[in-house]
Design a protein around this motif. Structure first.
Motif, mmCIF file in Angstrom:
data_model
loop_
_atom_site.group_PDB
_atom_site.id
_atom_site.type_symbol
_atom_site.label_atom_id
_atom_site.label_comp_id
_atom_site.label_asym_id
_atom_site.label_seq_id
_atom_site.Cartn_x
_atom_site.Cartn_y
_atom_site.Cartn_z
ATOM 1 N N ARG A 169 28.995 49.842 41.260
ATOM 2 C CA ARG A 169 29.811 49.685 40.050
ATOM 3 C C ARG A 169 29.633 48.305 39.452
ATOM 4 O O ARG A 169 29.230 47.343 40.110
ATOM 5 C CB ARG A 169 31.278 49.979 40.360
ATOM 6 N N ALA A 199 32.173 45.768 37.383
ATOM 7 C CA ALA A 199 33.627 45.715 37.197
ATOM 8 C C ALA A 199 34.064 44.465 36.431
ATOM 9 O O ALA A 199 34.702 43.571 36.983
ATOM 10 C CB ALA A 199 34.315 45.781 38.566
ATOM 11 N N PRO A 200 33.715 44.372 35.169
ATOM 12 C CA PRO A 200 34.043 43.166 34.408
ATOM 13 C C PRO A 200 35.514 43.109 33.995
ATOM 14 O O PRO A 200 36.196 44.133 33.958
ATOM 15 C CB PRO A 200 33.163 43.309 33.162
ATOM 16 N N SER A 201 35.956 41.899 33.674
ATOM 17 C CA SER A 201 37.296 41.716 33.106
ATOM 18 C C SER A 201 37.135 41.655 31.594
ATOM 19 O O SER A 201 36.392 40.809 31.102
ATOM 20 C CB SER A 201 37.906 40.407 33.603
ATOM 21 N N GLU A 218 38.452 45.589 35.023
ATOM 22 C CA GLU A 218 39.431 44.862 35.832
ATOM 23 C C GLU A 218 40.267 44.029 34.857
ATOM 24 O O GLU A 218 39.951 42.872 34.551
ATOM 25 C CB GLU A 218 38.703 44.012 36.876
ATOM 26 N N TYR A 272 43.769 40.453 42.038
ATOM 27 C CA TYR A 272 42.351 40.831 42.108
ATOM 28 C C TYR A 272 42.008 41.433 43.477
ATOM 29 O O TYR A 272 41.436 42.526 43.564
ATOM 30 C CB TYR A 272 41.459 39.609 41.816
ATOM 31 N N VAL A 283 40.873 45.373 43.664
ATOM 32 C CA VAL A 283 39.436 45.627 43.831
ATOM 33 C C VAL A 283 39.168 46.460 45.093
ATOM 34 O O VAL A 283 38.349 47.380 45.096
ATOM 35 C CB VAL A 283 38.638 44.294 43.815
ATOM 36 N N VAL A 286 28.028 44.973 44.223
ATOM 37 C CA VAL A 286 27.101 43.930 43.775
ATOM 38 C C VAL A 286 27.909 42.953 42.933
ATOM 39 O O VAL A 286 28.553 43.364 41.960
ATOM 40 C CB VAL A 286 25.972 44.549 42.915
ATOM 41 N N ARG A 287 27.920 41.688 43.302
ATOM 42 C CA ARG A 287 28.649 40.687 42.514
ATOM 43 C C ARG A 287 28.138 39.296 42.871
ATOM 44 O O ARG A 287 27.355 39.132 43.815
ATOM 45 C CB ARG A 287 30.158 40.804 42.762
ATOM 46 N N LEU A 344 31.950 35.000 44.898
ATOM 47 C CA LEU A 344 33.002 35.850 45.467
ATOM 48 C C LEU A 344 32.798 36.144 46.951
ATOM 49 O O LEU A 344 33.544 36.919 47.544
ATOM 50 C CB LEU A 344 33.120 37.154 44.661
#
Ligand code: GLU
Length: 271
Positions: free
Chosen positions: A4, A6-8, A40, A186, A190, A203-204, A208
């Motif tokens: 995924r 998952a941007p803010s 997010e 968060y 998440v 994947v990030r 983090l």
């Protein structure tokens, strides 16, 4: 493989987001899995409707597609509350009355507000807690990580770049699971959403990586399966500083308006 992005939706996507999204997308394409987009958006005061739409436009321009309507975390507060209740029942949450100022004062470096929490409110007596709560003063709720770590025992996670990583639960101190302004955080949202959506690889950015230690503990406490990770390098500007929302000049929408092709964008992030 379910991955995924998952941007803010608190700004426009920049090249750092592009890199993250493309890595997740490429890995899914290579394995014939599923790609999800999730918003997010718990930073509700900074969220704008135009940012949600802009992100979808950007990703489609990059050639990405997804089947389901993207989830919005603001629609899921009741779900987060159920998980919180489980953690409360285990006696793992405590109220924290620290103000931003208190946190800054105890942070090792100036501006280092998100660094390890000192644990100040963990030692408040039950009586003090009750008096404060009854007075209606706002508080956040933190996970007592020492207790939680005892509950879950020794853990690890596997990252594509870093290999097998031994979990250090207390790397960030006692994390906030319920913020003062919204009934989640968060870390909590998440972990719950990745499990609920059957995400098998996260994947990030490597910024983090320390959060993942917390996430692994939460997965275990809540009975969720372990997932795989890829914490990628961060995209930086010419001065070597990592990209942030303030780098609007490197927003994908801006580059597009200037006539950049998809190939040029991908080359700029080394893909
Ligand atoms: N919402 C986070 C961000 O925009 C992404 C965190 C994650 O992928 O777990 O930085």
């Amino acid at each position: 493989m379910v991955s995924r992005f998952a941007p803010s939706p608190t700004g426009r996507l920049h090249l750092g987001h592009v890199y993250s999204a493309c890595l997740a997308w490429n890995r899914v394409q290579a394995s014939g899995g599923e790609f999800l987009l999730r918003f997010e958006d718990i930073d509700h005061t900074r969220v704008r409707e135009e940012y949600y739409a802009g992100i979808e436009t950007d990703l489609r321009w990059l050639g990405m597609r997804w089947q389901d309507e993207p989830w919005r975390q603001l629609d899921r507060l009741a779900i987060y509350e159920e998980a919180l209740q489980q953690l409360r029942d285990l006696g793992l949450l405590y109220p924290c009355f620290c103000t931003r100022k208190d946190l800054a004062a105890s942070a090792p470096q100036e501006g280092d507000e998100v660094s390890k929490y000192s644990g100040q409110c963990r030692s408040l007596t039950q009586e003090v807690r009750e008096t404060k709560l009854a007075s209606g003063v706002t508080c956040s709720w933190r996970l007592d990580m020492t207790k939680a770590a005892r509950e879950v025992g020794s853990l690890s996670f596997v990252d594509e770049r870093f290999g097998k990583v031994h979990v250090e639960p207390e790397v960030l101190g006692d994390p906030v699971l319920v913020r003062k302004d919204i009934a989640t955080s968060y870390h909590l949202a998440v972990v719950i959403d990745d499990a609920a959506q059957g995400v098998s690889e996260v994947v990030r950015g490597e910024d983090l990586l320390s959060s993942t230690h917390i996430h692994r503990v939460l997965q275990e406490l809540l009975g969720f399966p372990e997932v795989g990770y890829l914490h990628h390098r961060l995209i930086t500007d010419e001065a070597g500083k990592r990209l942030a929302k303030r780098h609007d000049a490197l927003a994908l929408a801006t580059l597009r308006e200037r006539g950049w092709s998809r190939e040029r964008v991908l080359a700029a992030v080394g893909l």
